[in-house]
Design a protein around this motif. Structure first.
Motif, mmCIF file in Angstrom:
data_model
loop_
_atom_site.group_PDB
_atom_site.id
_atom_site.type_symbol
_atom_site.label_atom_id
_atom_site.label_comp_id
_atom_site.label_asym_id
_atom_site.label_seq_id
_atom_site.Cartn_x
_atom_site.Cartn_y
_atom_site.Cartn_z
ATOM 1 N N ILE A 245 0.833 -1.204 0.000
ATOM 2 C CA ILE A 245 0.000 0.000 0.000
ATOM 3 C C ILE A 245 0.868 1.254 0.000
ATOM 4 C CG2 ILE A 245 -1.561 1.355 1.455
ATOM 5 C CD1 ILE A 245 -2.955 -1.308 2.151
ATOM 6 N N ALA A 249 0.874 3.848 -3.056
ATOM 7 C CA ALA A 249 0.474 5.226 -2.782
ATOM 8 C C ALA A 249 1.501 6.209 -3.328
ATOM 9 C CB ALA A 249 0.285 5.423 -1.278
ATOM 10 N N ALA A 269 -7.036 0.058 -4.136
ATOM 11 C CA ALA A 269 -8.336 -0.340 -3.583
ATOM 12 C C ALA A 269 -8.331 -1.819 -3.206
ATOM 13 C CB ALA A 269 -9.440 -0.048 -4.592
ATOM 14 N N HIS A 272 -6.140 -2.379 -0.032
ATOM 15 C CA HIS A 272 -6.827 -1.960 1.197
ATOM 16 C C HIS A 272 -7.947 -2.945 1.554
ATOM 17 C CE1 HIS A 272 -5.004 1.843 2.327
ATOM 18 N NE2 HIS A 272 -5.024 2.251 1.054
ATOM 19 N N SER A 276 -8.026 -5.108 4.947
ATOM 20 C CA SER A 276 -9.164 -4.979 5.877
ATOM 21 C C SER A 276 -9.708 -6.358 6.239
ATOM 22 C CB SER A 276 -10.263 -4.113 5.254
ATOM 23 O OG SER A 276 -10.960 -4.801 4.231
ATOM 24 N N SER A 291 -10.862 1.741 8.768
ATOM 25 C CA SER A 291 -10.072 2.705 7.994
ATOM 26 C C SER A 291 -9.693 2.133 6.618
ATOM 27 C CB SER A 291 -8.804 3.091 8.765
ATOM 28 O OG SER A 291 -7.975 3.916 7.971
ATOM 29 N N HIS A 292 -9.198 0.906 6.619
ATOM 30 C CA HIS A 292 -8.810 0.306 5.336
ATOM 31 C C HIS A 292 -10.034 0.033 4.457
ATOM 32 C CE1 HIS A 292 -4.527 -0.091 5.884
ATOM 33 N NE2 HIS A 292 -4.726 -0.521 7.132
ATOM 34 N N SER A 294 -12.713 1.909 4.395
ATOM 35 C CA SER A 294 -13.102 3.216 3.843
ATOM 36 C C SER A 294 -12.156 3.656 2.736
ATOM 37 C CB SER A 294 -13.124 4.258 4.964
ATOM 38 O OG SER A 294 -14.079 3.923 5.942
ATOM 39 N N GLN A 295 -10.857 3.402 2.922
ATOM 40 C CA GLN A 295 -9.900 3.786 1.879
ATOM 41 C C GLN A 295 -10.091 2.941 0.611
ATOM 42 O OE1 GLN A 295 -5.752 4.929 3.314
ATOM 43 N NE2 GLN A 295 -6.578 3.942 5.161
ATOM 44 N N GLN A 298 -12.876 4.539 -1.206
ATOM 45 C CA GLN A 298 -12.436 5.804 -1.815
ATOM 46 C C GLN A 298 -11.760 5.559 -3.161
ATOM 47 O OE1 GLN A 298 -9.685 8.092 0.631
ATOM 48 N NE2 GLN A 298 -8.632 8.802 -1.219
ATOM 49 N N TYR A 299 -10.858 4.576 -3.201
ATOM 50 C CA TYR A 299 -10.151 4.303 -4.454
ATOM 51 C C TYR A 299 -11.061 3.610 -5.477
ATOM 52 C CZ TYR A 299 -5.726 5.739 -2.379
ATOM 53 O OH TYR A 299 -4.716 6.471 -1.806
#
Length: 364
Positions: A245, A249, A269, A272, A276, A291-292, A294-295, A298-299
């Motif tokens: 990750i 990133a 994505a 993550h 998770s 958190s993972h 949600s990320q 997002q991606y």
């Protein structure tokens, strides 16, 4: 491939009304000033428009026919005093370069209706004698020549995608350099620390420089970033999820190519999402797990125009809805499931499961 024919020898006459019968009849007649942007004349009785390319020192210029003609495209070497030195014809000229010595490099791209992948690089000495005539099994457009007339280059398009450097004195191909990220790039000879190099361009900007042995001796910042991104992506394939990750990133932040950025977002994505799942299996409903998750969403949303993105958003929101239901927050769970339904309707893609549909009905 090319039609190559000498039209007259050195010292040709430009005066179409000349009565001097000691000179052979010329196939080329120039009837407009040589300092114009477009120069007009006749070639074998047909009207022709020429473009002009000067040598770096201005002592020579090359006129090349830009209009389609039955007899091919005429190429004319002109001395600085305006006297025609010699001329020859190729099938169809795309690009011309002139050395300070009067050597000419020409890319001949063949007949306009010929769909075969082909092209010919011609290099002609100032006395009109051919030095190089190299045929390719790929299209070529651009060419370059050194100021001293010693080396010439061209570059091929798909499927070959390579740059070729020729030694004009020995009439040999001396360097072949693959350009997988560039398709028939423009080239320009130059120097780095006193050594001859060939610059390859990406659009209007210098992208890479190679020496005569095909070694890269200079890279643009864009290429440096590209190489860094390639290295990060390769390393991410071998790393564990957390390190992967971090590497992805960094690659994501470095790239400014929209398609590649989306591809990296997809990898981020997925990474993550997988992390998770690992965290949830070992630790349960923790902040790190959420958190993972949600990320990942997002991606996935960044590539929602792709099926993988829509499918990814759906699986994350389904997982989040399950958590909220367990936590007693039915309103938030319903909203997440309805989000999936809206995506399904917007993109006409099956995303809801039967269980999703039942939950929406029960919670509505």
């Amino acid at each position: 491939m090319g039609l190559f024919s000498r039209l007259f020898g050195s010292g040709g006459n430009t005066d179409s009304g000349s009565k001097d019968t000691s000179e052979p009849e010329l196939d080329i007649v120039i009837d407009s000033p040589l300092d114009k942007e477009f120069i007009h004349g006749e070639f074998r009785g047909e009207r022709v428009t020429f473009s002009s390319v000067p040598s770096p020192n201005g002592e020579w210029s090359c006129l090349y026919g830009r209009t389609g003609m039955n007899g091919g495209a005429p190429i004319v070497l002109v001395k600085g005093d305006g006297k025609l030195q010699h001329a020859f014809a190729v099938t169809r000229a795309e690009n011309v370069a002139v050395a300070n010595t009067g050597h000419i490099a020409v890319t001949d791209i063949g007949e306009a209706d010929n769909q075969d992948l082909a092209g010919t690089l011609h290099v002609v000495a100032p006395d009109g004698q051919p030095s190089i005539e190299h045929e390719f099994d790929a299209n070529i457009w651009e060419c370059s020549i050194t100021e001293d007339g010693r080396y010439a280059s061209t570059a091929t398009h798909n499927p070959d995608r390579s740059v070729y450097i020729f030694d004009i004195a020995s009439e040999e191909l001396i360097t072949e350099f693959e350009t997988p990220n560039l398709n028939g790039p423009p080239q320009e000879f130059g120097e780095i620390d006193g050594e001859l190099v060939l610059y390859l361009f990406d659009g209007d900007e210098r992208y890479r420089a190679i020496d005569l042995n095909g070694n890269t001796v200079w890279k643009s910042q864009k290429l440096e970033n590209q190489d860094r991104i390639d290295g990060l992506l390769a390393s991410s394939e071998r790393a564990d999820l957390e390190e992967s990750i971090e590497l992805l990133a960094e690659a994501y932040e470095l790239t400014d190519d929209e398609n590649r950025k989306k591809s990296i977002a997809n990898k981020l994505a997925d990474a993550h999402w997988k992390l998770s799942k690992e965290i949830h299996k070992e630790e349960g409903d923790t902040d790190a797990w959420w958190s993972h998750l949600s990320q990942a969403k997002q991606y996935y949303y960044e590539i929602v125009s792709w099926y993988d993105g829509r499918k990814g958003v759906a699986k994350v929101e389904r997982k989040q809805a399950k958590y909220h239901l367990k936590d007693g927050d039915e309103e938030t769970a319903l909203q997440l499931l309805q989000n999936i339904a809206e995506l399904e309707e917007e993109y006409d893609a099956q995303l809801l499961t039967d269980a999703d549909k039942d939950k929406i009905e029960n919670l509505s």
